[in-house]
Design a protein around this motif. Structure first.
Motif, PDB file in Angstrom:
ATOM      1  N   GLN A   1       0.755  -1.388  -0.119  1.00  0.00           N
ATOM      2  CA  GLN A   1       0.083   0.068  -0.025  1.00  0.00           C
ATOM      3  C   GLN A   1       0.913   1.363  -0.036  1.00  0.00           C
ATOM      4  O   GLN A   1       1.817   1.124   0.683  1.00  0.00           O
ATOM      5  CB  GLN A   1      -0.852  -0.144   1.247  1.00  0.00           C
ATOM      6  CG  GLN A   1      -2.072  -1.070   1.247  1.00  0.00           C
ATOM      7  CD  GLN A   1      -2.418  -1.153   2.447  1.00  0.00           C
ATOM      8  OE1 GLN A   1      -2.087  -1.878   3.424  1.00  0.00           O
ATOM      9  NE2 GLN A   1      -3.734  -0.653   2.713  1.00  0.00           N
ATOM     10  N   SER A   2       0.264   2.442  -0.693  1.00  0.00           N
ATOM     11  CA  SER A   2       1.101   3.547  -0.575  1.00  0.00           C
ATOM     12  C   SER A   2       0.911   4.109   0.953  1.00  0.00           C
ATOM     13  O   SER A   2       0.087   3.716   1.483  1.00  0.00           O
ATOM     14  CB  SER A   2       0.597   4.555  -1.391  1.00  0.00           C
ATOM     15  OG  SER A   2      -0.775   5.075  -0.863  1.00  0.00           O
TER      16      SER A   2
ATOM     17  N   TYR B   1      -4.179  -1.263  -3.288  1.00  0.00           N
ATOM     18  CA  TYR B   1      -2.728  -1.625  -3.490  1.00  0.00           C
ATOM     19  C   TYR B   1      -2.110  -1.281  -4.699  1.00  0.00           C
ATOM     20  O   TYR B   1      -2.384  -1.216  -5.845  1.00  0.00           O
ATOM     21  CB  TYR B   1      -2.521  -3.365  -3.553  1.00  0.00           C
ATOM     22  CG  TYR B   1      -3.205  -3.946  -2.473  1.00  0.00           C
ATOM     23  CD1 TYR B   1      -2.630  -3.804  -0.953  1.00  0.00           C
ATOM     24  CD2 TYR B   1      -4.529  -4.261  -2.537  1.00  0.00           C
ATOM     25  CE1 TYR B   1      -3.202  -4.221   0.079  1.00  0.00           C
ATOM     26  CE2 TYR B   1      -5.160  -4.825  -1.265  1.00  0.00           C
ATOM     27  CZ  TYR B   1      -4.607  -4.748  -0.127  1.00  0.00           C
ATOM     28  OH  TYR B   1      -5.110  -5.066   1.238  1.00  0.00           O
ATOM     29  N   GLU B   2      -0.453  -1.103  -4.410  1.00  0.00           N
ATOM     30  CA  GLU B   2       0.159  -0.629  -5.656  1.00  0.00           C
ATOM     31  C   GLU B   2       0.612  -1.626  -6.603  1.00  0.00           C
ATOM     32  O   GLU B   2       0.283  -2.751  -6.153  1.00  0.00           O
ATOM     33  CB  GLU B   2       1.549  -0.036  -5.137  1.00  0.00           C
ATOM     34  CG  GLU B   2       1.574   0.878  -4.062  1.00  0.00           C
ATOM     35  CD  GLU B   2       0.955   2.313  -4.867  1.00  0.00           C
ATOM     36  OE1 GLU B   2       1.493   2.599  -5.750  1.00  0.00           O
ATOM     37  OE2 GLU B   2       0.003   2.700  -4.090  1.00  0.00           O
TER      38      GLU B   2
END
Lengths: 285, 285
Positions: free
Chosen positions: A170-171, A182-183
């Motif tokens: 996650q950022s 999520y990235e």
């Protein structure tokens, strides 16, 4: 019964016959999906195994281990792991929980990057401690892996460097706001790993140290080991920063002292054959 | 095409699906038979693969490599290796010859003892250089492996000890008379390996050295890893000299510094659970 089944490194057919039989026998089949990836997706595995797979990300395994095991108490459950179940990431925690609950388990081994790297010709005997190279951030640039590589090399040993994987991260903003967004997954390339090592070498020189490892140290870049399109490239650390190896997963080896047979094998994969011997000689002398 | 196919460690079904398909496709299939053994014989493999196997002992591979490769130039040939083709013994020599002759090769990986030892719970990350413990004779008692284990341990690393195998060895008399009569195969047991290490410790003490490794150092004995009747036993080096692990193949690990999770896993396999923690604590402190 809980089966811990290694899937090997390439595609669906790298499972062992024993592993495939176990999977097909199991009521529930989990696929561990956070420490490594195969070159094929979940769907290809499901089709080949003839089984629906439940993706087990880090959260599932850490938080729902008990529910995975609850099933294993009443029926056969398989937990599939890319590579070997006790390879780069061990699943000791799941085993310990199973034993405490009195659930029998069986391990079905397979190749892992820890032994398959032997395909480049460097002898597994001669490897020291394995290190992980993590993605640097603006504020966090650890160098501890460099010192381990240095120590191995001082002892004449090669170092397998496992390269960082960021899956389902996650950022900072999403993490703080509790948003489960999520990235996209990131896989460190040999280029990136080599760049980080070169940065460390520059730093060390600025501090007046002449590092044991330099831009001319012979390294090996490996991509998609065990897959039909696997790539191996040997050359200097500097060459590793520009070599083109294609998609993930990548690993890198920093060599120690080389046996002539090892050297001859590495030459098969050299980025620049004409200069390889010079650099290798400089390196081991 | 030359296929180098790893067979894994247990029985016929430890081959991968990809490996099995390759074997069934090949015109000639060699089984490397001098560095390791499966728990099943050649016949069991032949039945499962549906192929006749040509036993390749050390002589065949070293002296007739060219004839193996001559076949591979015109048809598909498989060279089967217990474990992984680049595991404990590498087959670099065969690969180099193939490349020189322009014969393409493909490696089909599998588990080897080098990664499957992870099943005892010790992390593969934390292993240093692998050593081989050889059978001592009346006149030849090398101790170099002891110094390597010592060095690993000083660095906090575990040591995998591969134990000697004597297959197709000739007695001195038969060798001198040029008679191709071979002794029965011998496989070093964990008991024998531990005895040799204990002997070295006694010698070192007589020389006034207080060795880094003692009779109380925590070790792990492993037998037939990957087979249904595999056995793992953890305990002191002294306990390894009497532990009962059954038939070959055996391997032994001398531990370095242990992580709590590693310790907890090893406890599952302890010879004497009541004393394990004391010894382990003495060891890591």
């Amino acid at each position: 019964m809980l089966y811990l089944v290694g899937l090997g490194l390439g595609d669906a057919k790298d499972i062992t016959v024993k592993g495939l039989e176990a999977v097909r026998r199991c009521r529930k089949v989990y696929l561990e999906a956070y420490t490594s990836v195969l070159t094929v997706g979940k769907e290809a595995l499901e089709e080949f195994y003839g089984k629906e797979l439940i993706l087990a990300d880090r959260e599932t395994v850490e938080q729902e281990a008990d529910s995975i095991l609850k099933d294993a108490d009443v029926c056969d459950v398989a937990f599939l792991v890319v590579g070997d179940p006790f390879g780069a990431t061990t699943h000791s925690d799941l085993v310990l929980r199973a034993v405490k609950l009195g659930i029998p388990y069986q391990v079905i081994h397979n190749a892992s990057i820890m032994n398959a790297v032997g395909c480049c010709g460097l002898q597994l005997y001669n490897f020291g401690e394995t290190v992980s190279i993590v993605f640097w951030t603006d504020t966090w640039k650890p160098e501890s892996f460099f010192d381990k590589i240095k120590k191995n090399r001082q002892n004449g040993m090669h170092t397998l460097c496992l390269l960082d994987i960021k899956v389902k991260e996650q950022s900072l903003e999403n993490l703080m706001k509790g948003r489960k967004i999520y990235e996209p997954p990131r896989y460190m390339s040999v280029n990136q790993a080599a760049e980080q090592l070169l940065d460390i070498i520059r730093n060390r020189r600025l501090q007046g140290e002449e590092p044991e490892i330099t831009e001319n140290t012979i390294c090996v870049g490996l991509a998609r080991v065990g897959a039909p399109d696997q790539k191996i490239a040997s050359g200097t650390l500097y060459q590793m920063s520009t070599v083109e190896l294609g998609g993930p997963l990548h690993s890198m080896i920093v060599t120690g002292t080389m046996h002539p047979l090892e050297l001859e094998m590495l030459k098969l994969f050299s980025v620049d054959a004409s200069n390889f011997e010079n650099n290798a000689f400089e390196k081991t002398s």
